[in-house]
Scaffold this motif. Structure first.
Motif, PDB file in Angstrom:
ATOM      1  N   ARG B  73       0.842  -1.194   0.000  1.00 35.04           N
ATOM      2  CA  ARG B  73       0.000   0.000   0.000  1.00 35.04           C
ATOM      3  C   ARG B  73       0.879   1.246   0.000  1.00 35.04           C
ATOM      4  O   ARG B  73       0.594   2.236  -0.663  1.00 35.04           O
ATOM      5  CB  ARG B  73      -0.930  -0.027   1.236  1.00 35.04           C
ATOM      6  N   LYS B  74       1.979   1.185   0.730  1.00 32.82           N
ATOM      7  CA  LYS B  74       2.883   2.341   0.742  1.00 32.82           C
ATOM      8  C   LYS B  74       3.450   2.593  -0.663  1.00 32.82           C
ATOM      9  O   LYS B  74       3.495   3.733  -1.122  1.00 32.82           O
ATOM     10  CB  LYS B  74       4.034   2.112   1.733  1.00 32.82           C
ATOM     11  N   SER B  77       0.970   4.208  -2.731  1.00 32.36           N
ATOM     12  CA  SER B  77       0.783   5.630  -2.414  1.00 32.36           C
ATOM     13  C   SER B  77       1.962   6.465  -2.913  1.00 32.36           C
ATOM     14  O   SER B  77       1.846   7.660  -3.137  1.00 32.36           O
ATOM     15  CB  SER B  77       0.546   5.832  -0.916  1.00 32.36           C
ATOM     16  N   PRO B 187       5.186   9.425   0.470  1.00 32.61           N
ATOM     17  CA  PRO B 187       3.865   9.448  -0.163  1.00 32.61           C
ATOM     18  C   PRO B 187       3.173  10.771   0.158  1.00 32.61           C
ATOM     19  O   PRO B 187       3.228  11.241   1.291  1.00 32.61           O
ATOM     20  CB  PRO B 187       3.130   8.287   0.507  1.00 32.61           C
ATOM     21  N   ILE B 192      -1.713   8.942  -1.015  1.00 36.82           N
ATOM     22  CA  ILE B 192      -2.298   8.014  -0.038  1.00 36.82           C
ATOM     23  C   ILE B 192      -3.781   7.790  -0.336  1.00 36.82           C
ATOM     24  O   ILE B 192      -4.268   6.655  -0.283  1.00 36.82           O
ATOM     25  CB  ILE B 192      -2.090   8.563   1.396  1.00 36.82           C
TER      26      ILE B 192
END
Ligand code: FAD
Ligand code: AMP
Lengths: 299, 250
Positions: B73-74, B77, B187, B192
């Motif tokens: 997910r990072k 983002s 990010p 995000i």
């Protein structure tokens, strides 16, 4: 019990110390079960001249492959050569974990479908298995790893300086071996760019390292660090990331989590705060001297 | 241009580790996690390449338990296009076993470039990327501190002890990334938000046979406390004496 194979790295015409260390480790492993230590020695024409030095350090057999295409580091041709040799019933393949060894060892392992232990600091046999120490979590934890081979050999790369190169003289049998496949049709082409100071002692091999940080204040002050290293006579120069980021020193001099990991007898840290990422590269040094104006600096 | 980047979730190292009760792992209580340093450099390098070209996609892949999705997910983002989670509750200390699972996912993915970190900072093996390259029979360059891709060809620089080598290779290829190419961006808030809507696929990892296992983990011996010898040139004679007689390094 099957024999142990190692690879001898020749760079700039010289046999690397890491290769003698790997050979000594192979000798010890072979002796532990009455087997032989064999070496793959390759390079451009004339590389075979190093066979005698390998015999001095305990090689029973040296397989020499000389070819123009092997004069430069040739990862594809070389890994094919070492893997092909290793298929002759060896128990293990040991490679010194120099920059090139770190590239070669996993290639050989993959070609053999073998498991690999990387950058180990101790190595012993336990039945068919190899048991090794490997510093993990930036050296904050020591793992004892066990490699249980399948049908083929085990592969291990050995941290430079962790094993001692010792004499075990004998007259090695020298056998000429042809390259595997067409060594000149490779996809990855390598051209070495020797830096001006390639003759200098390498960080991995130097018993003393003098390292400089941002506390030196300016690139030209690094001369103090170089002078001190020269005064020791057996010292290499290191640096922190603060210094390599500013371009005072090349990245190859950087010690730490994202640089080189070293363990000299003596580490002199000049103007280095001792950030966690720097400690990750030098905490295994035997004796550390810090020159710092801040008595509370973490170093 | 289609780029894959393999990223591993690792603990932040700025702690004093404890050994778990099993004696075979670190105690994970209270640890903070992030993507491994070199993997962050690889993600950033991939994003910059795509941005420069103005077209293409960056697929990020991580093998691990459900928490591996945090680093995926990072990366999304930061700007990656989509993510693949190869689910495995155990992450062995066996590069070949992990490489087998990653190679199975990457094979047939139509990637022009497959990127890895030079090494994961927890396992410190530096083998996985090279093994994947060999498994896929692709040109492989390990530890690039510079990387340029143009017209279906790549060129890279690898640091050696006291030198470097310049490497050229055709695409598709596998590269592992050293420091010096790119520092990962933070990010943005917009990034995000956008990441929440980006695709994240999760499937079971096809780990290879695990042949490297952990017998034990231990903390290295504590260093003796440091000592202040003195100040300026006046401290040198005493320092030299101690280095000779006590530390015996001179
Ligand atoms: C992901 C990541 C990876 C990293 N990897 C690495 C790595 O591999 N290697 C690395 O080194 N860093 C690494 N870093 C950077 C690290 O966090 C520190 O920023 C860096 O090590 C600091 O370098 P330094 O000690 O030279 O500078 P500073 O921290 O600025 O320290 C300078 C020191 O000099 C002292 N000083 C100042 N003047 C004098 C004087 N006149 N006389 C004596 N002493 C003086 C000061 O007291 C201070 O202790 C990494 C950081 C991150 C985030
Ligand atoms: N569990 C994992 N998931 C995704 N990528 C990984 C994983 N483990 C290792 N890698 C990749 O392989 C590189 C080298 O890892 P290692 O060989 O363990 O040092 C890492 O920098 C990652 O790019």
């Amino acid at each position: 019990m099957p024999n142990v194979l190692t690879y001898a790295e020749v760079r700039g015409g010289d046999l690397r110390k890491v290769s003698l260390e790997a050979l000594s480790a192979a000798r010890a492993l072979a002796d532990s079960h009455g087997a032989e230590a064999h070496v793959v020695l390759s390079g451009g024409p004339g590389a075979g001249a190093h066979a005698a030095a390998l015999g001095e350090h305990g090689a029973d057999v040296v397989f020499v492959t000389e070819h123009e295409a092997l004069a430069q580091y040739n990862p594809e041709a070389l890994s094919a050569l070492v893997a092909e040799r290793a298929r002759n019933g060896y128990a293990a393949v040991l490679v010194g974990a120099s920059a090139r060894g770190k590239d070669l060892a996993p290639r050989v392992a993959a070609k053999l479908g073998a498991a690999i232990l990387s950058d180990v600091t101790t190595l012993k046999r336990d039945g068919d298995a190899l048991v090794a120490t490997h510093p993990v979590y930036t050296g904050k934890v020591l793992a004892t790893l066990r490699l249980t081979p399948g049908n083929g050999p085990a592969v291990a790369s050995l941290r430079p300086g962790a094993f001692t190169a010792t004499q075990a003289p004998r007259t090695a049998r020298v056998e000429a071996a042809p390259p595997v496949g067409d060594a000149s049709t490779v996809r990855v082409q390598v051209k070495e760019t020797t830096s001006a100071d390639s003759r200098k002692l390498d960080l991995a091999e130097a018993p003393v390292i003098v390292s400089g940080g941002r506390g030196l204040k300016a690139a030209e002050n690094f001369k103090l660090v170089e002078d001190l290293a020269a005064a020791f006579g057996n010292a290499a120069v290191g640096a922190t990331r603060a210094v390599t980021d500013d371009g005072w020193r090349p990245h190859s001099d950087q010690i730490g989590q994202t640089g080189r990991q070293v363990s000299p007898e003596l580490y002199v840290a000049v103007g280095i705060s001792g950030a966690i990422q720097h400690l990750a590269g030098m905490r295994a040094s035997r004796c550390i001297v810090a020159i710092n104006k801040d008595a509370e600096a973490p170093i | 241009m289609k780029i894959a980047v393999c990223i591993k979730r690792v603990p932040e190292m700025d702690v004093k580790f404890r050994i778990a009760a099993s004696g075979k792992a670190v105690d994970e209580t209270g640890l903070k996690w992030d993507m491994s340093d070199f993997d962050g450099y690889a993600v950033e390098a991939a994003l910059q390449m795509i941005e420069k070209l103005g077209t293409g996609e960056v697929v990020v892949i991580s093998l691990g338990p459900d928490t591996a999705q945090e680093v995926l997910r990072k990366a999304l983002s930061m700007g990656a296009t989509r993510a693949v989670h190869l689910k495995s509750d155990q992450v062995p200390f066996d590069s070949a076993a992990i490489a087998t699972a990653l190679a199975a996912e990457l094979k047939g993915g139509g990637y022009d470039l497959i990127m890895f970190g030079k090494m994961a900072i927890d396992s410190a093996s530096g083998a996985t990327g090279v093994i994947v390259g060999e498994m896929l029979d692709l040109p492989t360059v390990h530890g690039c501190s510079k990387l340029e891709i143009a017209n279906g060809k790549g060129s890279a620089r690898r640091e050696l002890e006291g030198g470097a080598e310049e490497v050229t290779f055709p695409l598709p290829a596998v590269v592992t990334i050293d420091e010096g190419i790119a520092r990962p961006r933070y990010p943005s808030l917009k990034g995000i938000m956008a990441a929440k809507k980006k695709p994240m696929e999760s499937k079971a990892a096809q780990l290879g046979a695990v042949r490297v296992t952990v017998d034990a983990m231990a903390l290295p011996a504590e260093r003796a406390a440091g000592r202040i010898i003195g100040e300026g040139a006046a401290a040198v004679p005493e320092l030299v004496r101690l280095l000779q007689t006590e530390a015996k390094v001179l």
